[in-house]
Design a protein around this motif. Structure first.
Motif, PDB file in Angstrom:
ATOM      1  N   PHE A  14       0.580  -1.163   0.057  1.00  0.00           N
ATOM      2  CA  PHE A  14      -0.067  -0.152  -0.023  1.00  0.00           C
ATOM      3  C   PHE A  14       0.799   1.405  -0.116  1.00  0.00           C
ATOM      4  O   PHE A  14       0.316   2.482  -0.341  1.00  0.00           O
ATOM      5  N   PHE A  15       1.980   1.001   0.384  1.00  0.00           N
ATOM      6  CA  PHE A  15       2.817   2.518   0.540  1.00  0.00           C
ATOM      7  C   PHE A  15       3.970   2.562  -0.257  1.00  0.00           C
ATOM      8  O   PHE A  15       4.847   3.347  -0.343  1.00  0.00           O
ATOM      9  N   GLY A  16       4.471   1.278  -0.801  1.00  0.00           N
ATOM     10  CA  GLY A  16       5.613   1.287  -1.602  1.00  0.00           C
ATOM     11  C   GLY A  16       5.560   2.327  -2.879  1.00  0.00           C
ATOM     12  O   GLY A  16       4.567   2.617  -3.351  1.00  0.00           O
ATOM     13  N   GLU A  47      11.950 -18.102 -15.963  1.00  0.00           N
ATOM     14  CA  GLU A  47      11.147 -16.874 -15.272  1.00  0.00           C
ATOM     15  C   GLU A  47      12.022 -16.318 -14.304  1.00  0.00           C
ATOM     16  O   GLU A  47      12.931 -16.693 -13.788  1.00  0.00           O
ATOM     17  N   MET A  48      12.076 -14.829 -14.276  1.00  0.00           N
ATOM     18  CA  MET A  48      13.030 -14.021 -13.480  1.00  0.00           C
ATOM     19  C   MET A  48      12.227 -12.704 -13.010  1.00  0.00           C
ATOM     20  O   MET A  48      12.855 -11.929 -12.567  1.00  0.00           O
ATOM     21  N   ALA A  49      11.021 -12.979 -12.633  1.00  0.00           N
ATOM     22  CA  ALA A  49      10.294 -11.626 -12.296  1.00  0.00           C
ATOM     23  C   ALA A  49       9.141 -12.248 -11.408  1.00  0.00           C
ATOM     24  O   ALA A  49       8.759 -13.542 -11.369  1.00  0.00           O
ATOM     25  N   GLN A  50       8.453 -11.343 -10.719  1.00  0.00           N
ATOM     26  CA  GLN A  50       7.469 -11.611  -9.812  1.00  0.00           C
ATOM     27  C   GLN A  50       7.903 -12.221  -8.685  1.00  0.00           C
ATOM     28  O   GLN A  50       7.129 -13.170  -7.941  1.00  0.00           O
ATOM     29  N   TYR A  51       9.088 -11.782  -7.939  1.00  0.00           N
ATOM     30  CA  TYR A  51       9.683 -12.410  -6.879  1.00  0.00           C
ATOM     31  C   TYR A  51       9.397 -11.321  -5.806  1.00  0.00           C
ATOM     32  O   TYR A  51       9.085 -10.276  -6.094  1.00  0.00           O
ATOM     33  N   ASP A  52      10.012 -11.776  -4.562  1.00  0.00           N
ATOM     34  CA  ASP A  52       9.623 -10.990  -3.576  1.00  0.00           C
ATOM     35  C   ASP A  52      10.706 -11.214  -2.253  1.00  0.00           C
ATOM     36  O   ASP A  52      10.738 -12.809  -2.216  1.00  0.00           O
ATOM     37  N   VAL A  53      11.052 -10.562  -1.192  1.00  0.00           N
ATOM     38  CA  VAL A  53      11.942 -11.146  -0.299  1.00  0.00           C
ATOM     39  C   VAL A  53      11.068 -12.024   0.726  1.00  0.00           C
ATOM     40  O   VAL A  53      11.555 -13.000   1.354  1.00  0.00           O
ATOM     41  N   ALA A  54       9.697 -12.025   0.328  1.00  0.00           N
ATOM     42  CA  ALA A  54       8.632 -12.767   1.375  1.00  0.00           C
ATOM     43  C   ALA A  54       8.668 -14.213   0.939  1.00  0.00           C
ATOM     44  O   ALA A  54       8.091 -14.985   1.489  1.00  0.00           O
ATOM     45  N   TRP A  55       9.205 -14.413  -0.489  1.00  0.00           N
ATOM     46  CA  TRP A  55       8.733 -15.721  -0.847  1.00  0.00           C
ATOM     47  C   TRP A  55       9.763 -16.167  -1.885  1.00  0.00           C
ATOM     48  O   TRP A  55       9.750 -16.671  -2.943  1.00  0.00           O
ATOM     49  N   LEU A  84       2.402  -8.866 -10.471  1.00  0.00           N
ATOM     50  CA  LEU A  84       2.043 -10.024  -9.574  1.00  0.00           C
ATOM     51  C   LEU A  84       3.013  -9.685  -8.147  1.00  0.00           C
ATOM     52  O   LEU A  84       2.866 -10.591  -7.420  1.00  0.00           O
ATOM     53  N   SER A  85       3.783  -8.799  -7.964  1.00  0.00           N
ATOM     54  CA  SER A  85       4.514  -8.607  -6.998  1.00  0.00           C
ATOM     55  C   SER A  85       4.947  -7.200  -6.690  1.00  0.00           C
ATOM     56  O   SER A  85       3.928  -6.447  -7.126  1.00  0.00           O
ATOM     57  N   LEU A  86       5.546  -6.945  -6.021  1.00  0.00           N
ATOM     58  CA  LEU A  86       6.132  -5.448  -5.473  1.00  0.00           C
ATOM     59  C   LEU A  86       7.234  -4.809  -6.130  1.00  0.00           C
ATOM     60  O   LEU A  86       7.424  -3.498  -5.735  1.00  0.00           O
ATOM     61  N   HIS A  87       7.801  -5.377  -6.893  1.00  0.00           N
ATOM     62  CA  HIS A  87       9.040  -4.371  -7.437  1.00  0.00           C
ATOM     63  C   HIS A  87       8.443  -3.894  -8.730  1.00  0.00           C
ATOM     64  O   HIS A  87       7.306  -3.961  -9.239  1.00  0.00           O
ATOM     65  N   ALA A  88       9.333  -2.863  -9.374  1.00  0.00           N
ATOM     66  CA  ALA A  88       9.148  -2.009 -10.441  1.00  0.00           C
ATOM     67  C   ALA A  88       8.976  -2.890 -11.518  1.00  0.00           C
ATOM     68  O   ALA A  88       9.535  -3.976 -11.526  1.00  0.00           O
ATOM     69  N   TRP A  89       7.946  -2.616 -12.788  1.00  0.00           N
ATOM     70  CA  TRP A  89       7.832  -3.570 -13.595  1.00  0.00           C
ATOM     71  C   TRP A  89       9.086  -3.836 -14.545  1.00  0.00           C
ATOM     72  O   TRP A  89       9.100  -5.053 -14.952  1.00  0.00           O
ATOM     73  N   ASP A  90       9.949  -3.046 -14.503  1.00  0.00           N
ATOM     74  CA  ASP A  90      11.027  -3.047 -15.446  1.00  0.00           C
ATOM     75  C   ASP A  90      12.415  -3.607 -14.482  1.00  0.00           C
ATOM     76  O   ASP A  90      13.386  -3.787 -14.858  1.00  0.00           O
ATOM     77  N   GLU A  91      12.202  -3.689 -13.202  1.00  0.00           N
ATOM     78  CA  GLU A  91      13.396  -3.959 -12.412  1.00  0.00           C
ATOM     79  C   GLU A  91      14.144  -5.128 -12.684  1.00  0.00           C
ATOM     80  O   GLU A  91      15.315  -5.412 -12.774  1.00  0.00           O
ATOM     81  N   PRO A  92      13.268  -6.261 -12.998  1.00  0.00           N
ATOM     82  CA  PRO A  92      13.925  -7.657 -13.175  1.00  0.00           C
ATOM     83  C   PRO A  92      14.657  -7.657 -14.356  1.00  0.00           C
ATOM     84  O   PRO A  92      15.892  -8.407 -14.094  1.00  0.00           O
ATOM     85  N   ILE A  93      14.495  -7.076 -15.210  1.00  0.00           N
ATOM     86  CA  ILE A  93      15.195  -7.083 -16.715  1.00  0.00           C
ATOM     87  C   ILE A  93      16.507  -6.355 -16.516  1.00  0.00           C
ATOM     88  O   ILE A  93      17.699  -6.721 -17.026  1.00  0.00           O
ATOM     89  N   GLU A  94      16.586  -5.338 -15.797  1.00  0.00           N
ATOM     90  CA  GLU A  94      17.653  -4.427 -15.652  1.00  0.00           C
ATOM     91  C   GLU A  94      18.750  -5.088 -14.646  1.00  0.00           C
ATOM     92  O   GLU A  94      19.862  -4.942 -15.123  1.00  0.00           O
ATOM     93  N   ARG A  95      18.271  -5.934 -13.671  1.00  0.00           N
ATOM     94  CA  ARG A  95      19.065  -6.475 -12.872  1.00  0.00           C
ATOM     95  C   ARG A  95      19.683  -7.494 -13.694  1.00  0.00           C
ATOM     96  O   ARG A  95      20.760  -8.228 -13.330  1.00  0.00           O
ATOM     97  N   LEU A  96      18.941  -8.280 -14.343  1.00  0.00           N
ATOM     98  CA  LEU A  96      19.479  -9.525 -15.054  1.00  0.00           C
ATOM     99  C   LEU A  96      20.471  -9.194 -15.908  1.00  0.00           C
ATOM    100  O   LEU A  96      21.489  -9.785 -16.028  1.00  0.00           O
TER     101      LEU A  96
END
Length: 336
Positions: free
Chosen positions: A41-43, A250-258, A290-302
């Motif tokens: 809610f606050f991210g 697959e390399m997106a829709q991740y989170d520290v919680a899962w 489906l997660s809480l990261h920025a939509w393009d964060e995964p590809i940039e990190r990869l």
């Protein structure tokens, strides 16, 4: 022939009335629910693109000409792919749903339309289904595909959904982990291999299996990944079936919680290395949040993690066909 239930009961991975991962797996980290809700809610992350993403679909007629290299892949968003391999066209985890939910109009909403309508698909020879989560198994899409004649290959137990939605049982092939199916009409062998994940379309979990796929022709082999956390099984798959000319991971829709059931981008690259893949197409992004990261964060990190890696990372636009051995015309299109 044993019934579906008999096969499930006979599986070494089915215990206590449900399928189990190879290794004990935590679905969500303890004491993470409150922090997850806070971030929900606050991210401040931009979880959806500010405008529609570009599409590079060349039209149906393009696919009437087979790929010169024998392998061509077209990403249609999230985990849906057209894979032209060894003379046939494979459709993976086909999802055209606007909402990911058992009820129309609610649930996570698609922020990016698929680059083509279902009616624009070229002729499909084979459908591969990894597991029964809503973002990988879409009832309305399956009902549309049920009107065809192509076989469906899926994990043990998932066939019950397909039959309920109109797919003839004679067209359904369910596999347990490490089982192989030879399709003589295509001269292909498909192996179901483990992933570290879970299944379920409601409250009840793990009543059906989840699986990644190894697709083998006489001269080449590719890996089609399921959702998965990082686990030693990637090494086992690579040793048994690798090296692979191509892997989709697959390399997106991740989170520290899962962390047990979805990989961070750096882990996805590590998985490609363990699999002994020459090229990697990152999926599970570009359609739904489906997660809480920025939509393009995964590809940039990869891409940052892959600097200096011998593995070629493929970055096609939605709908853009690419031959992994000849990856021309790729760009960082999401930055535009």
């Amino acid at each position: 022939m044993r019934s579906r239930k008999q096969r499930m009961l006979a599986s070494p991975y089915y215990r206590n009335n449900q399928f189990q991962n190879l290794y004990p797996t935590t679905m969500m980290q303890a004491n993470s629910m409150f922090s997850t809700l806070q971030r929900q809610f606050f991210g401040k992350e931009q979880r959806r693109p500010s405008k529609p993403l570009p599409s590079a679909w060349p039209g149906q007629s393009f696919h009437q000409t087979p790929p010169a290299s024998g392998l061509r892949v077209t990403w249609l968003g999230h985990s849906t792919l057209l894979i032209e391999f060894a003379g046939i066209t494979i459709l993976t985890d086909p999802v055209w749903a606007k909402h990911l939910s058992p009820v129309q109009g609610i649930g996570p909403q698609r922020f990016q339309h698929a680059p083509i309508a279902l009616e624009q698909l070229p002729a499909i020879d084979l459908v591969l289904l990894s597991h029964d989560h809503y973002d990988h198994l879409d009832k309305q899409t399956i009902r549309w595909l049920a009107r065809g004649t192509m076989p469906f290959v899926t994990a043990l137990g998932v066939g019950a959904h397909l039959e309920h939605w109109g797919v003839a049982s004679s067209r359904i092939h369910e596999l347990d982990w490490w089982e192989e199916l030879h399709l003589a009409e295509f001269d292909l062998t498909i192996a179901a291999v483990p992933a570290q994940h879970f299944s379920g379309r409601g409250i009840k979990r793990n009543s059906t299996l989840w699986a990644s796929w190894v697709v083998m022709s006489p001269s080449s082999r590719i890996y089609v990944g399921c959702d998965s956390g990082m686990f030693a099984g990637f090494e086992d798959i690579g040793q048994r079936y690798g090296p692979f000319d191509f892997a989709t991971i697959e390399m997106a829709q991740y989170d520290v919680a899962w962390p047990g059931v979805h990989m961070q981008p750096e882990e996805a690259l590590q998985a490609a290395e363990m699999l002994q893949a020459r090229t990697m197409l990152p999926v599970h992004w570009g359609a739904y949040c489906l997660s809480l990261h920025a939509w393009d964060e995964p590809i940039e990190r990869l891409l940052k993690a892959a600097e200096g890696s011998p593995i070629a990372i493929l970055t096609p636009q939605l709908g853009q066909p690419v031959e992994p051995s000849q990856p021309v015309g790729l760009s960082t299109w999401w930055r535009d």
